[in-house]
Design an enzyme around this catalytic site. Structure first.
Site, PDB file in Angstrom:
ATOM      1  CE  LYS A   1      -2.244  -0.664   3.870  1.00  0.00           C
ATOM      2  NZ  LYS A   1      -1.617  -1.887   4.409  1.00  0.00           N
TER       3      LYS A   1
ATOM      4  NE  ARG B   1      -4.008  -0.694  10.362  1.00  0.00           N
ATOM      5  CZ  ARG B   1      -2.917  -0.156   9.813  1.00  0.00           C
ATOM      6  NH1 ARG B   1      -2.930   1.072   9.381  1.00  0.00           N
ATOM      7  NH2 ARG B   1      -1.830  -0.871   9.694  1.00  0.00           N
TER       8      ARG B   1
ATOM      9  NE  ARG C   1       6.791  -3.010   6.512  1.00  0.00           N
ATOM     10  CZ  ARG C   1       5.471  -2.871   6.520  1.00  0.00           C
ATOM     11  NH1 ARG C   1       4.811  -2.706   5.389  1.00  0.00           N
ATOM     12  NH2 ARG C   1       4.802  -2.915   7.626  1.00  0.00           N
TER      13      ARG C   1
END
Ligand code: AMP
Length: 227
Positions: A15, A90, A127
């Site tokens: 995203k 969310r 990440r």
């Protein structure tokens, strides 16, 4: 026409990368609630101290606080031509609040990015973020690279260790996935295959937005997609 986009999908779906590209391409801000919160944590503000533990555990920050953060952000003048929301909403209450906030701003495009669970876990394991300002490292950043914003060093994201990753995916399934049902019958809802190169994902997103056309609801015969 305004470009009002919500990126929907689990952590690690891509995203952030796609939101950056989309925002740059259309000249609108990318609004990442995760970045806003990480910057607050790094800066040690009252907000940062309030959310630090919740984030480190992979849980969601409370709806009221998140809605206020996004409301204040959407009130700023740079969102006049639209926005790309990354990480918000969310929960269903956040989505309901967003619908109220965007009334009169033009249609909302919701891009649901779908990636298999094993691919997500592999991506999240690698990440990194900037240890100084909290920004996400671009996926192509060198392991010992520095942040283009502030020259800080990239470090692993504290909420990306394996137990927390599992918890974040569980939270996604439980609290965020219901948003697919919330949005899916709308004309601006599109499912995008996120398990391909970033360039291909970007092309699929642009094709989806083009199908929205000048009028919300005009998305062509083959718009969405998967259950
Ligand atoms: P992200 O960078 O979007 O993965 O967000 C990192 C963390 O920030 C999440 O795991 C949550 O703890 C918190 N967070 C970000 N956005 C929201 C939101 N819309 N609602 C609740 N918590 C959020």
């Amino acid at each position: 026409m305004a470009v009002n986009v919500v990126m929907l999908g689990p952590p690690g779906a891509g995203k952030g990368t796609q939101a950056e590209r989309l925002a740059a391409r259309h000249g609108v801000p990318r609004i990442s609630t995760g970045d806003i919160l990480r910057e607050a944590v790094q800066a040690g503000t009252e907000l940062g101290r309030a959310v630090e533990r919740t984030m480190a555990a992979g849980e969601l920050v409370g709806d009221d606080l998140m809605v206020e953060i996004v409301r204040a952000r959407l009130d700023r003048p740079d969102v006049g031509r639209g926005f790309v929301l990354d990480g918000f909403p969310r929960t269903v209450p956040q989505a309901v609040a967003l619908d109220r906030m965007v009334e009169g701003r033009g249609p909302l495009a919701v891009l649901h990015i779908v990636v298999p669970a094993d691919v997500i876990v592999a991506r999240l394991n690698g990440r990194r973020i900037c240890g100084t300002c909290g920004a996400n490292a671009p996926p192509e950043a060198a392991v010992d690279g520095t942040c283009p914003r502030c020259q800080g060093r990239f470090v692993p994201r504290p909420d990306d260790d394996e137990a927390v990753i599992r918890e974040r995916l569980r939270v996604y399934e439980q609290q965020t996935r219901p948003l697919v049902a919330y949005y899916r019958s709308r004309p601006g809802f599109f499912t995008v295959d996120g398990n391909q190169t970033p360039d291909r994902v970007q092309a699929a997103i642009e094709a989806a937005l083009a199908r929205m056309g000048p009028v919300a609801g005009d998305r062509g015969p083959d718009a969405e997609v998967t259950p």
